[in-house]
Design a protein around this motif. Structure first.
Motif, PDB file in Angstrom:
ATOM      1  N   GLY A 109       0.792  -1.230   0.000  1.00  0.00           N
ATOM      2  CA  GLY A 109       0.000   0.000   0.000  1.00  0.00           C
ATOM      3  C   GLY A 109       0.823   1.277   0.000  1.00  0.00           C
ATOM      4  O   GLY A 109       0.269   2.370  -0.087  1.00  0.00           O
ATOM      5  N   GLN A 110       2.141   1.149   0.107  1.00  0.00           N
ATOM      6  CA  GLN A 110       3.008   2.328   0.125  1.00  0.00           C
ATOM      7  C   GLN A 110       3.285   2.774  -1.308  1.00  0.00           C
ATOM      8  O   GLN A 110       3.691   1.974  -2.149  1.00  0.00           O
ATOM      9  CB  GLN A 110       4.307   1.984   0.845  1.00  0.00           C
ATOM     10  CG  GLN A 110       5.099   3.171   1.307  1.00  0.00           C
ATOM     11  CD  GLN A 110       6.277   2.750   2.183  1.00  0.00           C
ATOM     12  OE1 GLN A 110       6.768   1.628   2.101  1.00  0.00           O
ATOM     13  NE2 GLN A 110       6.738   3.659   3.025  1.00  0.00           N
ATOM     14  N   ALA A 111       3.054   4.047  -1.583  1.00  0.00           N
ATOM     15  CA  ALA A 111       3.241   4.587  -2.931  1.00  0.00           C
ATOM     16  C   ALA A 111       4.673   5.071  -3.123  1.00  0.00           C
ATOM     17  O   ALA A 111       5.316   5.538  -2.179  1.00  0.00           O
ATOM     18  CB  ALA A 111       2.279   5.737  -3.175  1.00  0.00           C
ATOM     19  N   SER A 112       5.161   4.960  -4.333  1.00  0.00           N
ATOM     20  CA  SER A 112       6.488   5.479  -4.675  1.00  0.00           C
ATOM     21  C   SER A 112       6.401   6.990  -4.873  1.00  0.00           C
ATOM     22  O   SER A 112       5.538   7.469  -5.615  1.00  0.00           O
ATOM     23  CB  SER A 112       6.994   4.852  -5.969  1.00  0.00           C
ATOM     24  OG  SER A 112       7.256   3.481  -5.789  1.00  0.00           O
ATOM     25  N   PRO A 113       7.272   7.755  -4.216  1.00  0.00           N
ATOM     26  CA  PRO A 113       7.244   9.208  -4.399  1.00  0.00           C
ATOM     27  C   PRO A 113       7.533   9.597  -5.847  1.00  0.00           C
ATOM     28  O   PRO A 113       8.414   9.023  -6.486  1.00  0.00           O
ATOM     29  CB  PRO A 113       8.341   9.717  -3.465  1.00  0.00           C
ATOM     30  CG  PRO A 113       8.573   8.606  -2.493  1.00  0.00           C
ATOM     31  CD  PRO A 113       8.267   7.340  -3.227  1.00  0.00           C
ATOM     32  N   ASN A 114       6.798  10.558  -6.321  1.00  0.00           N
ATOM     33  CA  ASN A 114       7.000  11.077  -7.663  1.00  0.00           C
ATOM     34  C   ASN A 114       8.206  12.014  -7.678  1.00  0.00           C
ATOM     35  O   ASN A 114       8.613  12.536  -6.638  1.00  0.00           O
ATOM     36  CB  ASN A 114       5.752  11.832  -8.123  1.00  0.00           C
ATOM     37  CG  ASN A 114       5.825  12.227  -9.583  1.00  0.00           C
ATOM     38  OD1 ASN A 114       6.377  11.508 -10.413  1.00  0.00           O
ATOM     39  ND2 ASN A 114       5.272  13.379  -9.914  1.00  0.00           N
ATOM     40  N   VAL A 115       8.753  12.228  -8.857  1.00  0.00           N
ATOM     41  CA  VAL A 115       9.760  13.260  -9.085  1.00  0.00           C
ATOM     42  C   VAL A 115       9.123  14.277 -10.022  1.00  0.00           C
ATOM     43  O   VAL A 115       8.791  13.953 -11.160  1.00  0.00           O
ATOM     44  CB  VAL A 115      11.050  12.691  -9.710  1.00  0.00           C
ATOM     45  CG1 VAL A 115      12.049  13.818  -9.987  1.00  0.00           C
ATOM     46  CG2 VAL A 115      11.666  11.632  -8.813  1.00  0.00           C
ATOM     47  N   ALA A 116       8.899  15.479  -9.507  1.00  0.00           N
ATOM     48  CA  ALA A 116       8.314  16.544 -10.316  1.00  0.00           C
ATOM     49  C   ALA A 116       9.443  17.420 -10.836  1.00  0.00           C
ATOM     50  O   ALA A 116      10.189  18.014 -10.049  1.00  0.00           O
ATOM     51  CB  ALA A 116       7.347  17.368  -9.476  1.00  0.00           C
ATOM     52  N   VAL A 117       9.594  17.466 -12.155  1.00  0.00           N
ATOM     53  CA  VAL A 117      10.585  18.347 -12.773  1.00  0.00           C
ATOM     54  C   VAL A 117       9.853  19.615 -13.192  1.00  0.00           C
ATOM     55  O   VAL A 117       8.938  19.572 -14.014  1.00  0.00           O
ATOM     56  CB  VAL A 117      11.271  17.675 -13.979  1.00  0.00           C
ATOM     57  CG1 VAL A 117      12.296  18.627 -14.605  1.00  0.00           C
ATOM     58  CG2 VAL A 117      11.950  16.367 -13.547  1.00  0.00           C
ATOM     59  N   VAL A 118      10.238  20.728 -12.578  1.00  0.00           N
ATOM     60  CA  VAL A 118       9.532  21.994 -12.772  1.00  0.00           C
ATOM     61  C   VAL A 118      10.408  22.965 -13.560  1.00  0.00           C
ATOM     62  O   VAL A 118      11.466  23.382 -13.077  1.00  0.00           O
ATOM     63  CB  VAL A 118       9.173  22.621 -11.405  1.00  0.00           C
ATOM     64  CG1 VAL A 118       8.495  23.971 -11.591  1.00  0.00           C
ATOM     65  CG2 VAL A 118       8.297  21.677 -10.590  1.00  0.00           C
ATOM     66  N   PRO A 119       9.976  23.332 -14.770  1.00  0.00           N
ATOM     67  CA  PRO A 119      10.730  24.333 -15.524  1.00  0.00           C
ATOM     68  C   PRO A 119      10.344  25.744 -15.072  1.00  0.00           C
ATOM     69  O   PRO A 119       9.169  26.037 -14.847  1.00  0.00           O
ATOM     70  CB  PRO A 119      10.284  24.088 -16.972  1.00  0.00           C
ATOM     71  CG  PRO A 119       8.907  23.517 -16.851  1.00  0.00           C
ATOM     72  CD  PRO A 119       8.861  22.772 -15.538  1.00  0.00           C
ATOM     73  N   VAL A 120      11.358  26.598 -14.918  1.00  0.00           N
ATOM     74  CA  VAL A 120      11.109  27.992 -14.547  1.00  0.00           C
ATOM     75  C   VAL A 120      11.811  28.896 -15.554  1.00  0.00           C
ATOM     76  O   VAL A 120      13.024  28.773 -15.765  1.00  0.00           O
ATOM     77  CB  VAL A 120      11.612  28.317 -13.124  1.00  0.00           C
ATOM     78  CG1 VAL A 120      11.317  29.784 -12.775  1.00  0.00           C
ATOM     79  CG2 VAL A 120      10.989  27.394 -12.089  1.00  0.00           C
ATOM     80  N   ALA A 121      11.045  29.780 -16.161  1.00  0.00           N
ATOM     81  CA  ALA A 121      11.603  30.784 -17.063  1.00  0.00           C
ATOM     82  C   ALA A 121      11.919  32.032 -16.247  1.00  0.00           C
ATOM     83  O   ALA A 121      11.025  32.639 -15.658  1.00  0.00           O
ATOM     84  CB  ALA A 121      10.610  31.114 -18.174  1.00  0.00           C
ATOM     85  N   CYS A 122      13.190  32.386 -16.189  1.00  0.00           N
ATOM     86  CA  CYS A 122      13.612  33.580 -15.462  1.00  0.00           C
ATOM     87  C   CYS A 122      13.537  34.764 -16.425  1.00  0.00           C
ATOM     88  O   CYS A 122      14.371  34.914 -17.307  1.00  0.00           O
ATOM     89  CB  CYS A 122      15.019  33.390 -14.914  1.00  0.00           C
ATOM     90  SG  CYS A 122      15.124  32.040 -13.725  1.00  0.00           S
ATOM     91  N   CYS A 123      12.503  35.563 -16.248  1.00  0.00           N
ATOM     92  CA  CYS A 123      12.196  36.632 -17.194  1.00  0.00           C
ATOM     93  C   CYS A 123      12.847  37.957 -16.833  1.00  0.00           C
ATOM     94  O   CYS A 123      12.800  38.905 -17.621  1.00  0.00           O
ATOM     95  CB  CYS A 123      10.678  36.815 -17.278  1.00  0.00           C
ATOM     96  SG  CYS A 123       9.794  35.288 -17.662  1.00  0.00           S
ATOM     97  N   GLY A 124      13.417  38.052 -15.640  1.00  0.00           N
ATOM     98  CA  GLY A 124      14.028  39.302 -15.197  1.00  0.00           C
ATOM     99  C   GLY A 124      12.983  40.282 -14.716  1.00  0.00           C
ATOM    100  O   GLY A 124      11.776  40.019 -14.754  1.00  0.00           O
ATOM    101  N   LYS A 125      13.466  41.406 -14.252  1.00  0.00           N
ATOM    102  CA  LYS A 125      12.567  42.430 -13.707  1.00  0.00           C
ATOM    103  C   LYS A 125      12.066  43.310 -14.850  1.00  0.00           C
ATOM    104  O   LYS A 125      12.622  44.371 -15.124  1.00  0.00           O
ATOM    105  CB  LYS A 125      13.285  43.249 -12.644  1.00  0.00           C
ATOM    106  CG  LYS A 125      13.628  42.440 -11.410  1.00  0.00           C
ATOM    107  CD  LYS A 125      14.300  43.291 -10.356  1.00  0.00           C
ATOM    108  CE  LYS A 125      14.595  42.465  -9.121  1.00  0.00           C
ATOM    109  NZ  LYS A 125      15.253  43.249  -8.066  1.00  0.00           N
ATOM    110  N   VAL A 126      11.016  42.824 -15.503  1.00  0.00           N
ATOM    111  CA  VAL A 126      10.412  43.576 -16.602  1.00  0.00           C
ATOM    112  C   VAL A 126       9.176  44.300 -16.081  1.00  0.00           C
ATOM    113  O   VAL A 126       8.591  43.891 -15.082  1.00  0.00           O
ATOM    114  CB  VAL A 126      10.037  42.640 -17.781  1.00  0.00           C
ATOM    115  CG1 VAL A 126      11.278  42.029 -18.383  1.00  0.00           C
ATOM    116  CG2 VAL A 126       9.069  41.561 -17.340  1.00  0.00           C
ATOM    117  N   PRO A 127       8.754  45.380 -16.757  1.00  0.00           N
ATOM    118  CA  PRO A 127       7.560  46.109 -16.301  1.00  0.00           C
ATOM    119  C   PRO A 127       6.322  45.206 -16.294  1.00  0.00           C
ATOM    120  O   PRO A 127       6.191  44.312 -17.148  1.00  0.00           O
ATOM    121  CB  PRO A 127       7.404  47.223 -17.351  1.00  0.00           C
ATOM    122  CG  PRO A 127       8.740  47.343 -17.997  1.00  0.00           C
ATOM    123  CD  PRO A 127       9.368  45.992 -17.921  1.00  0.00           C
ATOM    124  N   PRO A 128       5.420  45.413 -15.340  1.00  0.00           N
ATOM    125  CA  PRO A 128       4.214  44.579 -15.251  1.00  0.00           C
ATOM    126  C   PRO A 128       3.422  44.495 -16.554  1.00  0.00           C
ATOM    127  O   PRO A 128       2.813  43.462 -16.838  1.00  0.00           O
ATOM    128  CB  PRO A 128       3.392  45.254 -14.149  1.00  0.00           C
ATOM    129  CG  PRO A 128       4.420  45.921 -13.279  1.00  0.00           C
ATOM    130  CD  PRO A 128       5.499  46.371 -14.232  1.00  0.00           C
TER     131      PRO A 128
END
Length: 196
Positions: free
Chosen positions: A99-118
């Protein structure tokens, strides 16, 4: 990345962590995604989270690295369109209790856009949503990751958080084969740690 090497590393049950020791508390990290929704690291607790981030010049390298890391723990994702790749099952851990589940591996992409105007945020979200309609991409409009963890310009950067949200590993710049091997082994060890 060689699929056999990746699967061999994933098949190992317990390996020493080549990573940072656990910090005192989980990392607070809240950004947004291309659909203007909140993206919170805390929502991924229970999974080992691999954040792959970089600036615009690193987009292709980040995508390639993120996809190959996802396939390491979700081999059925290889060659699939993004929606099917995201739904691929995680490789199960050996020797789990019933009944024990295997932990998932979540690969999360992040786009670093910099400090641009809203006013530019909406344009960037629209462009990324069009380019990636089926896979969520977190957006960093405040140099949050660069400030908190550092960032090598023009290259992918990687953070690994354990199942409790604690930072356990950081790689600045594209990982060489030795760093990639340490990364895969560390993530696998964190999966094992999560079920103890």
């Amino acid at each position: 990345m060689n699929r056999l090497l990746c699967l061999a590393a994933v098949a190992v049950v317990a390996l020493p962590l080549a990573a940072q020791p656990p910090a005192a508390a989980p990392t607070a990290l809240v950004l947004g995604d291309q659909f203007d929704r909140k993206a919170d690291l805390a929502d991924l607790r229970g999974q080992v989270v691999v954040v792959v981030y970089g600036d615009r010049k690193a987009t292709d390298a980040c995508r390639t690295l993120g996809e190959s890391l996802h396939v390491c723990w979700h081999p059925d994702a290889k060659g699939q369109p993004p929606a099917k790749a995201q739904a691929a099952p995680v490789v199960p851990l050996a020797n789990l209790k019933p009944g024990q589940a295997s932990p998932n591996v979540a690969v999360v992409p992040v786009a670093c856009c910099g400090k641009v105007p809203p006013a530019i945020h909406r344009i960037i979200r629209t462009q990324i949503a069009k380019a990636s309609p089926d896979a969520v991409v977190w957006l960093d409009f405040g140099d949050t990751l660069k400030t908190m963890f550092g960032q090598t310009a023009g290259e992918p950067n990687v953070l690994v958080f354990d199942a409790t949200g604690v930072l356990r590993m950081k790689l600045s710049g594209a990982p060489d084969p030795t760093a990639m091997d340490a990364l895969v082994k560390s993530v696998q060890a964190l999966r094992v740690e999560a079920v103890k």
